[in-house]
Design an enzyme around this catalytic site. Structure first.
Site, short mmCIF file in Angstrom:
data_model
loop_
_atom_site.label_atom_id
_atom_site.label_comp_id
_atom_site.label_asym_id
_atom_site.label_seq_id
_atom_site.Cartn_x
_atom_site.Cartn_y
_atom_site.Cartn_z
N GLU A 172 49.15 30.02 43.99
CA GLU A 172 48.49 31.01 43.13
C GLU A 172 46.87 31.00 43.40
O GLU A 172 46.33 30.15 43.79
CB GLU A 172 48.75 30.58 41.62
CG GLU A 172 50.18 30.58 41.19
CD GLU A 172 50.89 32.00 41.34
OE1 GLU A 172 50.30 33.05 41.52
OE2 GLU A 172 52.07 31.79 41.17
N CYS A 173 46.48 32.16 43.22
CA CYS A 173 44.92 32.54 43.31
C CYS A 173 44.14 32.22 42.01
O CYS A 173 42.72 32.20 42.04
CB CYS A 173 44.66 33.85 43.50
SG CYS A 173 45.15 35.12 42.43
N GLY A 174 44.65 31.85 40.95
CA GLY A 174 44.25 31.53 39.66
C GLY A 174 44.27 32.49 38.76
O GLY A 174 44.40 32.07 37.54
#
Length: 244
Positions: free
Chosen positions: A238-240
């Site tokens: 995930e990128c956040g």
């Protein structure tokens, strides 16, 4: 399914929020993607927004939600490091689907970040997480606030990674309702939807990319690799934006 009170749910501990939404999610699992969007628009508070990375299969959720809710704000967090093909794909889809595109960026330019911190994506998990906080999380939080969002649509799917395998249709994240209309779609359903509606995959699909983010943390798929290993050197998926 009755209307839900966002303020009341936000006051509950996370576990209690999940339990409070369990019955609604059980019913949403029985609806198709269009039905989930329609239900959300009827029962969840506005303003409504849709986020997109304009990745490999982005045309699906962009088309699906925009057909039901034309002119919905579409949030893109632009890191400044997207592939040239991605920027052209953004222009193409924005024109084709008449998207109400809202682009948000970090308060520091890419060049300024490199001068201050170096290449964060080369600094292990901590560096990647700091990079994502600056370029993804903060701009998204700002977008949700400035657009007064209370309901957020996104195109995540359980099939994409282990971290997404158990996600519900409806949750609360960053203080707003988050709706995942195509969460249970597989790759075949994605393909069929694209074909039916005259839509295309991201241009890099044909070059062997299963997932597309920034140029420096995206790899082509190779035999034996899981899709999630093509991003962030396999250190994280995930990128956040979709964590927390």
């Amino acid at each position: 399914m009755s209307k839900l009170d966002l303020n009341a749910l936000n006051e509950l501990p996370k576990v209690d929020r999940i339990l409070a939404l369990a019955e609604t999610n059980a019913q949403l699992e029985k609806l198709d993607a269009e039905g989930r969007v329609a239900w959300a628009l009827d029962n969840l508070p506005g303003e409504y927004v849709l986020s997109s990375s304009f990745g490999i299969q982005a045309a699906v959720s962009l088309h699906l939600v925009n057909q039901i809710r034309p002119d919905i704000p579409v949030i893109l967090t632009d890191t400044g490091y997207l592939f040239p093909e991605t920027y052209r794909f953004i222009d193409e889809l924005t024109d084709k689907l008449k998207l109400n595109l809202k682009v948000y960026r970090a308060t520091e330019s890419a060049a300024w970040q490199e001068a201050r911190y170096g290449k964060l994506w080369e600094q292990g998990v901590e560096g990647i997480e700091k990079y994502n906080d600056i370029n993804k999380v903060e701009p998204m939080n700002r977008a949700l606030k400035e657009l007064n969002a209370q309901t957020w649509f996104a195109g995540l799917r359980r099939e994409q990674s282990g971290s997404r395998a158990n996600l519900p249709v409806l949750a609360i994240q960053r203080g707003v309702f988050k709706v995942l209309p195509i969460i249970d779609w597989d790759n075949r359903t994605i393909y069929q939807y694209l074909q039916k509606n005259g839509l295309k995959y991201h241009p890099l699909w044909d070059e062997g990319y299963l997932s597309v983010g920034d140029t420096h943390t995206t790899r082509k798929w190779e035999p034996g690799m899981a899709e999630e290993e093509t991003r962030f050197f396999g250190l994280k998926r995930e990128c956040g934006l979709h964590e927390g």
